[in-house]
Design a protein around this motif. Structure first.
Motif, mmCIF file in Angstrom:
data_model
loop_
_atom_site.group_PDB
_atom_site.id
_atom_site.type_symbol
_atom_site.label_atom_id
_atom_site.label_comp_id
_atom_site.label_asym_id
_atom_site.label_seq_id
_atom_site.Cartn_x
_atom_site.Cartn_y
_atom_site.Cartn_z
ATOM 1 N N LYS A 167 -0.238 -2.043 0.605
ATOM 2 C CA LYS A 167 0.996 -2.822 0.478
ATOM 3 C C LYS A 167 2.018 -2.426 1.546
ATOM 4 N N SER A 177 -3.462 -1.155 -3.438
ATOM 5 C CA SER A 177 -2.901 0.202 -3.392
ATOM 6 C C SER A 177 -1.554 0.157 -2.666
ATOM 7 N N ASP A 178 -0.711 1.129 -2.959
ATOM 8 C CA ASP A 178 0.567 1.230 -2.252
ATOM 9 C C ASP A 178 0.342 1.387 -0.748
#
Length: 130
Positions: free
Chosen positions: A82, A78-79
């Motif tokens: 990250k 997932s962002d």
């Protein structure tokens, strides 16, 4: 005679239960055994038995300790994860497992473990996955 035998079996069972950290489960042991059981019951559905990644719903956890957060090239994170820097350590794993959304708002992991003793056991088990 039979009554004495049954009484001795009851005492032996109580001793085994007490010496086994209060668990009456055969083969259960404090730490690794408990952590493995907790992992299998709570985490393996997505991370796979033994942390191998299973069907790819979540990243493999073999070797997670010391790995960069969102650091596997073979998994799409997932962002939210990250955007996190650092490595997976007992402290970062503890925070994430306790409340994934507080650790990384927008993370895809929906399961948490509010009990600190259970988190500790799971993390101790994760340390063994190499």
């Amino acid at each position: 005679m039979v009554r004495a035998f049954l009484a001795s079996l009851a005492v032996a069972g109580a001793i085994l239960t007490f010496s086994n950290g209060g668990s009456a489960l055969s083969g259960a042991e404090p730490g690794h055994g408990r952590g493995e059981t907790l992992f299998e019951n709570r985490c393996a559905r997505c991370h796979g038995l033994g942390g191998d990644g299973g069907d790819g719903l979540a990243p493999p956890l073999i070797g997670v300790m010391g790995r960069s957060i969102a650091g596997r090239s073979d998994y799409v994170y997932s962002d939210a994860l990250k955007a996190k820097s650092g490595i997976w350590s007992p402290d970062t794993l503890n925070a994430y497992i306790a409340n994934p959304q507080a650790f990384a708002p927008g993370a895809e992991m929906e399961v948490n473990s509010p009990d600190p003793n259970e988190r500790e056991a799971i993390i101790d088990y994760l340390k063994t996955l190499r």
